[in-house]
Structure formats: structure tokens, C-alpha cells
Design a protein around this motif. Structure first.
Motif, PDB file in Angstrom:
ATOM      1  N   ALA A 180      40.939  47.599  53.886  1.00 49.63           N
ATOM      2  CA  ALA A 180      41.713  47.439  53.051  1.00 49.63           C
ATOM      3  C   ALA A 180      41.619  48.305  52.257  1.00 49.63           C
ATOM      4  CB  ALA A 180      41.627  45.555  52.580  1.00 49.63           C
ATOM      5  N   ILE A 181      40.928  48.576  51.755  1.00 54.70           N
ATOM      6  CA  ILE A 181      40.266  49.381  50.264  1.00 54.70           C
ATOM      7  C   ILE A 181      41.101  51.148  50.832  1.00 54.70           C
ATOM      8  CG2 ILE A 181      39.043  50.914  48.799  1.00 54.70           C
ATOM      9  CD1 ILE A 181      37.823  48.293  48.666  1.00 54.70           C
TER      10      ILE A 181
ATOM     11  N   LEU B  70      44.891  51.544  51.263  1.00 55.63           N
ATOM     12  CA  LEU B  70      44.688  51.789  50.528  1.00 55.63           C
ATOM     13  C   LEU B  70      45.107  52.993  49.000  1.00 55.63           C
ATOM     14  CD1 LEU B  70      44.525  48.461  48.553  1.00 55.63           C
ATOM     15  CD2 LEU B  70      46.722  49.623  48.317  1.00 55.63           C
TER      16      LEU B  70
ATOM     17  N   ALA C 202      46.746  56.042  51.543  1.00 54.10           N
ATOM     18  CA  ALA C 202      48.477  55.749  52.255  1.00 54.10           C
ATOM     19  C   ALA C 202      49.094  56.737  51.282  1.00 54.10           C
ATOM     20  CB  ALA C 202      48.699  54.161  50.903  1.00 54.10           C
TER      21      ALA C 202
ATOM     22  N   HIS D  25      52.552  54.346  47.387  1.00 48.00           N
ATOM     23  CA  HIS D  25      52.994  53.661  47.306  1.00 48.00           C
ATOM     24  C   HIS D  25      53.777  52.533  47.103  1.00 48.00           C
ATOM     25  CE1 HIS D  25      48.502  54.478  46.660  1.00 48.00           C
ATOM     26  NE2 HIS D  25      48.079  52.992  47.451  1.00 48.00           N
TER      27      HIS D  25
ATOM     28  N   SER E 244      46.904  44.905  49.828  1.00 48.77           N
ATOM     29  CA  SER E 244      47.198  46.114  50.061  1.00 48.77           C
ATOM     30  C   SER E 244      48.248  46.891  51.090  1.00 48.77           C
ATOM     31  CB  SER E 244      45.319  46.227  50.828  1.00 48.77           C
ATOM     32  OG  SER E 244      45.243  45.627  51.866  1.00 48.77           O
TER      33      SER E 244
ATOM     34  N   PHE F 183      51.413  47.270  49.536  1.00 53.01           N
ATOM     35  CA  PHE F 183      51.713  48.338  48.874  1.00 53.01           C
ATOM     36  C   PHE F 183      51.650  49.908  49.288  1.00 53.01           C
ATOM     37  CE2 PHE F 183      50.115  45.854  44.848  1.00 53.01           C
ATOM     38  CZ  PHE F 183      51.762  45.791  44.347  1.00 53.01           C
ATOM     39  N   SER F 184      51.150  48.993  51.145  1.00 52.75           N
ATOM     40  CA  SER F 184      51.021  50.863  51.927  1.00 52.75           C
ATOM     41  C   SER F 184      51.913  50.675  52.595  1.00 52.75           C
ATOM     42  CB  SER F 184      48.959  50.941  51.673  1.00 52.75           C
ATOM     43  OG  SER F 184      48.448  50.212  51.263  1.00 52.75           O
TER      44      SER F 184
END
Length: 542
Positions: free
Chosen positions: A203-204, A207, A210, A213, A294, A297-298
């Protein structure tokens, strides 16, 4: 004379004896290997909930049935109500820690004259839900494998190919489960690590990589109706679409009754099992919210991603937009490994429920068999695989079969959770003296009421159609499958099951009647076999 020093072995023996004695109070001998601890018990429910599994496989459904706003806010709402259900279940499993889980709880909590009926109905709904969860997870994995294969090759997915992959996945799960809990315990540790550290890193990474966002307004306030032309927000209302969209969150947060089904293999089960139920739901709720955010937002191009993107899978498109095709394959491979572990432990839980149900006469006694070498209910392992395969066959001719399987899993399991909770709510005076170390006290009945109300609500909502227009290809056949189980269980009870099904049997009483030592593995079965094969004495008057 010096006193002998206490040893760890002596302490473990005492714990095991107490667990076996507690199980004996419910009329059962210890047949399964009891070598799971609290961490293992938590881990199997955490692995079956597997937020990455539910979110990834139903992400496209969520984007088109309400959009980002329903997915994010809906996750919070569903998590709160699911925690109420988990608390109610934890209180019950603390009082009644047996592998049968909900159907056994229903039997013990209901008045004696209704005990067998409550157990029969609950058992069949739990069996349906267990099979459907295994189907949803493993068939979802087959779909991910089939889709990911298109990224770097000319492979073209078809329903037939996906079913073939699905069969291979089920066989792999069946083989591993055949070798028993010793192997599963180590895979459980691996699964916990992958579902926590591995998915967090994924997930990190998404993010961080990407290109752009989305705004908070997009993530929490964007409503999108992709259910048809016109969509159900026009034909019915936006609230209808939002309620149906909650399926992604509710389906993901299922399967935590695994902590109950594994209680006969868990040390200090009356405490470890309820904590396993609550902690698995709590951690999964927080963890899943982070994963959803995540991904949302991506998103780069919402309309393109909601349509499935270049690969027909929104999450895979998000990975490709953030990390390129090669990176997308790597990230999806991690997801698929997590989903494989999730399906593995779903079959473990499924087989334990069927083993217990067979032990009590709910399904043929042929399936009440524990392998002497591996201490695993191998027959129910493969029964679970076979039934899960059959439930996915409609996918060969239906475009919404997977969504229906997830609805069936959600409704079947939650109805089986709700029946014993409702019985405990109605007959609170009888339930209170039974309560174990985990006790909700004065909050018990209010929490139980909220739990039952929510289960009634989702059982109706998830049977409704989600695509417009409704046709043979888009019909939500959830109501058909759930209806068949409801009609079968009720009709069979009225016609014949009421004559012989008495609910959970008491093996200790049977052993006493036969004069055998129940602590010796296999002695009861040998005595039963001898009794069944001994010809009746000839009447001297003949």
C-alpha cells in the motif's frame, strides 16, 4: 528431600487437561491436535478475513456500485456494525468453545424443545456460508491469476480456463489441508506476516509511486453509479446503490467464526477464541481502511479504472499506473500469494465445521473421520473442495456469478451468526449463567440487538439485483441459493430430520453406556463398530 522443580512440560500438560475437561463438559472427546495458541487462533481469522482479498476481488464492484465515497465511508459504517457482531459472538464462544461454532451455540442456548431445530437450521446456513466463502476467495484468486497472465503475454481469459485454474487452486488447498495442522501452523505464521507487513509495504509503495493523487473530496464524497443505463440510482435511488455497494466491505469482513471452529485445536480456548474473534475484526477494519484509501488516492483516471482499464481489473490498473507493467505483476503476485493463504485457511475452517456437523448427525457420519497420522478431517477437506467447485460452475454462463457467490457467503455466514445471537438475546436469563471469562455484562443485550438488526438488514439488501436491466445473465442468484438452503433445511426438518436429529450428541454418555475409555483414541469407534456388527441374540422361543 528437595522438591522437584516445576517444568514447562508439566504446565502445558495441565493446560491441555483443563481444555480437554472443558470440551468433555460439552460431551466430546479430544480428537483434533490441540497445539494452537492465541496468536495462531487470531491469525487464522485474520487470514480468512484477508482485507487484501476482499478489497482486490471486489474493488471493481465497489467503484461501479456507489464509487469511492461509498467504498470509504461504507467501510467505516460496516466495520462498526461488524464489531458489534464480533463482540456478541466472542461472548458466546467464550461460553461454548467447540468446533461446531454457531450451530452448536444455537443448540445450547435454545430451549430444549427447540434445541435440535435451531441447531439444524443454523448448521445448514453456516455450511452454505462456509462453502460460499471458500468459493469467493479461491475463484477470486483464479480470476486474478487469469487476468494477471494477460499483462506480459497474449493469454486470453475465458470462463472455461478460469474454472480450470480454480480447480487447480482448490486441489492445492486440499493437498495442504490433508497434511494436518502441523503444516498449517507454520503457514499461518507466514500468512500473518504477508497480510500485515507485506500488504502494508504494498500500500505504501502504491501511494509513493503514484504519479498524482486524488483529493480527499474525491475519496470520501464521490458517488458513482455504474450499475446500468440508466443505473439503479435512477430506477430506485442513490441510497439503494449505496446499500448494495456495502457488499465489498461486508464480504471482506467475514469468516471470523474460524476462531470458533478452531477452538478445539486452541489452548485456553474459552479466552483465546473470543480474543481471536474480536482482534481479527478490529485489526482487519483498521488495516482494510488504510488499504482502501491507498488504492483510491492512487487512481489516475477514474472512468478508465472503473471500467477495468487495460486488463479488466481495476486494482491491477492502479498498480500499472503507479509502477508500470512489470511492477504491477510483482505487486499482484504478492496479492495472489495472500489470497492463496486466505483460501487455504478458509478450507481449514470449512472442513472443521463440516467435521463437527457430521459428528452431530447434520451430514452423513461418513465425514466424521480424523486421519490417525495427520490428525486432520481429510474427508471433509475434500468435501469442502468439491462443494466449492460446484458453487462456481454458474460462472460458465453468468457474468455476475462471482458477485452472487460473495453475497451468498455473506448472507449465509451472517444468518448463522445471527441465530445464536438472537436466541441468547431472547433467552438472556438462561444464557447468563453459561457465560465464560469474556462477558459483556450490561451491554450484552443492547449489542446483541444491534447485531441482529444489522444482519437482518444486509440479508435483504444483498439479495437485490445490482445490474440494470435484470436478465438471465445479470440476475443476482443469491436469493435462489439462499432460498434453496432455507427451503431444504425447513422441509427436511418437517419431513424427516426431526425424527432423528437431536442436535449435538454427547459422546461421553455414549462411551459410558458402552463401557469404554474415551481418552483412548479410537476406542469409542471400535466399540460402536463391534456393536453394529454383532448379530442380535436368538430368541429361545423361536
Amino acid at each position: 528431600m528437595a522438591e522437584p522443580e516445576p517444568t514447562l512440560e508439566r504446565h502445558v500438560s495441565t493446560v491441555e487437561e483443563r481444555d480437554e475437561e472443558e470440551l468433555g463438559h460439552f460431551g466430546y472427546k479430544q480428537e483434533l491436535r490441540r497445539d494452537w495458541g492465541l496468536a495462531h487462533n487470531f491469525g487464522i481469522s485474520f487470514s480468512i478475513i484477508s482485507v487484501i482479498t476482499g478489497i482486490t476481488t471486489l474493488f471493481g464492484y465497489g467503484l461501479n456500485t456507489g464509487g469511492p465515497g461509498v467504498m470509504s465511508v461504507g467501510w467505516i459504517v460496516v466495520s462498526v456494525f461488524t464489531m458489534f457482531i464480533a463482540l456478541s459472538m466472542a461472548e458466546i464462544v467464550s461460553a461454548i468453545p467447540t468446533a461446531g461454532g454457531p450451530y452448536y451455540w444455537a443448540a445450547l442456548l435454545a430451549p430444549p424443545k427447540h434445541s435440535a431445530f435451531a441447531s439444524w437450521i443454523t448448521g445448514w446456513f453456516n455450511l452454505l456460508g462456509q462453502v460460499a466463502v471458500t468459493t469467493g476467495i479461491s475463484f477470486g484468486l483464479a480470476g486474478l491469476i487469469s487476468t494477471t497472465a494477460t499483462v506480459k503475454s497474449s493469454y486470453t481469459p475465458t470462463p472455461g480456463k478460469t474454472i480450470g485454474i480454480y480447480a487447480a487452486v482448490l486441489i492445492s488447498h486440499g493437498i495442504v489441508n490433508t497434511f494436518g495442522v502441523h503444516v498449517l501452523r507454520y503457514l499461518n505464521n507466514t500468512s500473518i506476516f504477508l497480510h500485515s507487513a507485506g500488504v502494508t509495504a504494498l500500500a505504501i509503495a502504491v501511494l509513493a509511486k503514484a504519479p498524482t493523487h486524488q483529493s480527499a473530496k474525491f475519496v470520501f464524497a464521490t458517488f458513482y453509479d455504474g450499475t446500468g443505463d440508466p443505473g439503479w440510482s435512477v430506477r430506485a435511488s442513490p441510497a439503494y446503490v449505496a446499500c448494495c455497494g456495502a457488499l465489498m466491505s461486508q464480504y471482506t469482513l467475514t469468516g471470523f467464526d474460524a476462531s470458533a471452529h478452531l477452538s478445539e485445536e486452541t489452548r485456553k480456548a474459552s479466552w483465546s477464541a473470543p480474543i481471536g474473534v474480536i482482534s481479527s475484526v478490529g485489526f482487519s477494519s483498521l488495516f482494510g481502511f488504510f488499504v482502501i484509501l491507498s488504492f483510491l488516492f492512487s487512481i489516475q483516471d477514474f472512468t478508465f479504472t472503473a471500467s477495468g482499464g487495460n486488463f479488466g481489473q481495476p486494482v491491477l490498473q492502479i498498480f500499472a499506473d503507479a509502477c508500470g507493467d512489470d511492477g504491477a505483476v510483482v505487486l499482484m503476485s504478492l496479492v495472489m500469494i495472500c489470497v492463496w493463504h486466505c483460501g487455504l485457511f478458509s478450507m481449514t475452517s470449512n472442513s472443521r465445521m463440516m467435521f463437527a456437523f457430521s459428528r452431530d448427525g447434520g451430514i452423513p457420519n461418513f465425514f466424521h473421520k480424523v486421519d490417525d497420522k495427520f490428525r486432520s478431517p481429510i474427508r471433509t477437506v475434500w468435501l469442502a473442495a468439491f462443494l466449492a467447485f460446484c458453487l462456481a460452475l454458474p460462472s460458465l454462463g453468468s457474468s455476475v456469478a462471482f458477485g452472487a457467490a460473495t453475497s451468498i457467503a455473506t448472507i449465509g455466514l451472517y444468518i448463522s451468526y445471527g441465530i445464536p445471537i438472537l436466541i441468547g438475546l431472547i433467552y438472556a436469563r438462561e444464557f447468563n449463567p453459561r457465560k465464560g471469562p469474556f462477558n459483556l455484562g450490561m451491554l450484552s443485550r443492547p449489542i446483541a440487538f444491534i447485531s441482529v438488526a444489522w444482519i437482518c438488514f444486509i440479508s435483504i439488501i444483498f439479495c437485490l439485483p445490482t445490474l440494470n436491466p435484470v436478465s438471465s445473465q445479470t440476475l443476482n442468484y443469491t436469493v435462489v441459493a439462499v432460498g434453496i438452503i432455507a427451503i431444504f433445511s425447513l422441509t427436511s426438518w418437517v419431513l424427516w430430520a426431526h425424527r432423528w436429529f437431536v442436535g449435538p450428541v454427547t459422546e461421553l454418555e455414549e462411551a459410558a453406556a458402552l463401557g469404554v475409555d474415551i481418552t483412548v483414541p479410537g476406542e469409542l469407534e471400535k466399540a460402536e463398530a463391534a456393536m453394529n456388527t454383532t448379530p442380535p441374540e436368538k430368541n429361545v422361543s423361536d
